[in-house]
Write a protein that holds these residues in place. Sequence first.
Motif, PDB file in Angstrom:
ATOM      1  N   MET A   1      -1.631  -5.060  -5.450  1.00  0.00           N
ATOM      2  CA  MET A   1      -1.983  -5.201  -4.042  1.00  0.00           C
ATOM      3  C   MET A   1      -2.234  -6.652  -3.659  1.00  0.00           C
ATOM      4  O   MET A   1      -2.065  -7.038  -2.500  1.00  0.00           O
ATOM      5  CB  MET A   1      -3.201  -4.346  -3.713  1.00  0.00           C
ATOM      6  CG  MET A   1      -2.901  -2.859  -3.559  1.00  0.00           C
ATOM      7  SD  MET A   1      -1.641  -2.474  -2.311  1.00  0.00           S
ATOM      8  CE  MET A   1      -2.360  -3.192  -0.837  1.00  0.00           C
TER       9      MET A   1
ATOM     10  N   ALA B   1      -5.090   0.379  -2.211  1.00  0.00           N
ATOM     11  CA  ALA B   1      -4.149   0.447  -1.095  1.00  0.00           C
ATOM     12  C   ALA B   1      -4.879   0.359   0.240  1.00  0.00           C
ATOM     13  O   ALA B   1      -4.399  -0.262   1.193  1.00  0.00           O
ATOM     14  CB  ALA B   1      -3.330   1.742  -1.173  1.00  0.00           C
TER      15      ALA B   1
ATOM     16  N   ALA C   1       0.820  -1.212   0.000  1.00  0.00           N
ATOM     17  CA  ALA C   1       0.000   0.000   0.000  1.00  0.00           C
ATOM     18  C   ALA C   1       0.852   1.259   0.000  1.00  0.00           C
ATOM     19  O   ALA C   1       0.494   2.261  -0.642  1.00  0.00           O
ATOM     20  CB  ALA C   1      -0.933  -0.003   1.202  1.00  0.00           C
TER      21      ALA C   1
END
Length: 456
Positions: free
Chosen positions: A145, A94, A47
Amino acid sequence: MLRVINPTSGQLLHEYPALDRDSMNSRIDMANRAFADWRTRSFAERAEVLHQVAALMRAEEVELARHMTDEMGKPVKEARGEVLKAAWCAEHYAGHAESYLQPVSLASDASHSYVQHLPLGPVLGILPWNAPFWLAFRFCAPALMAGNTCLLKHDPHVPACAEAIVDLFARAGAPEGIMQNLPLQTPDVEAAIRHPGIRAVSFTGSSAGGSKVAAMAASEIKPAVMELGGSDPAIVLADADLEQAADLIGFSRIINAGQSCIAAKRIIVEASVYDRFVELLKTRLEKLNQGDPADPETDIGPIAREDLRNELARQVDETIAAGARCLLGGKLPEGTGFFYPVTLLVDVTNDMTACREETFGPVAVVLKADNAEHALALANDTEYGLASSIWTEQSRGEAMAREIEAGQVVVNGLVKTDPRLPSGGIKRSGLGRELGPHGILEFVNIQQVWVGPKQE
């Protein structure tokens, strides 16, 4: 060599070298080496990279937007908005990827059984020119991610945009190799898809192109997400707020000079309000300012390429020849650049070219429906099924949504993509979903874990 023609001037803008086969293989190998480390990083560490990239985009909004305006003619005010939307996508994943990918416990005869979501490896993103930043981050933000690495094969017409996107990651301090540019000539894309180091493919583009890419990926037993074309219906019924419908449908049709997969392409209006709605829509469309996309006052820029403009002109000409009435535009203009005027075609029927094919340009097409049932039948009479809108009383619109054959339905609002909500199509409009909690699950190993001893 990737040669870019400025669509506003029609002149050569710049040239970028394409990768040869050895260089392509080297970058894919680097993505695999980077994956070995990136997959072990915590969600917080991943993130942090995306937050840094988003911060750079917000700080450099004007400079980054200029690449789109120069290479594919996006009006500067739209281009700046796209940069900010891409930053939002990075920030959204994120902040939410960890919760989207939480393990899920499932009851069984195990002492404990659950599903966890693990990364796959390098993912190849094959993207078009019409939203260079947004589509790149729609692809890469969830994939990164989730712990995958990404290779960006962007359209040959936007190489500066692709370089700028990858450069953001380098300047944000991202680990080397997690996000790389793969500037390939079209004939070399198949070799990238089939490379054993590529574990999955994300494609956005035409249905014809998607069919080829999907077949290649399937033959290699690789997961693929396809976001393809659309001939999206906007249904306007007699009880709709006609002023608001005309505002937002008109806006939807001319965003990015109409070069959007989810733009309202077939406007289906109930007979009792047909004439009034056409009048309202014409009034809005004829006020729009077409011109230099670098001018902040410009509403509509050029078509991205000359061949695309010629294809659009063919579709309009064939539709008029089949009996449609043209109330605005409809003629190729004189002068430099690849401009096509805002065009309004009415009394169109579903068997005409502008309805049977996807139109990529500022061409609004209006059909007349006898009633709500007829409007639904017209809406679904297409090989596409991407997005749609219904303008009517709310509860009626929600009930009708169940009957629309599309991956996205909006009731009394603007059709758009949103990082919080899944997006994708059915029929020839695509496979799989992007965005929202569903999008991040496309490129993970949904792994079942059974922990003994067995329980009676």
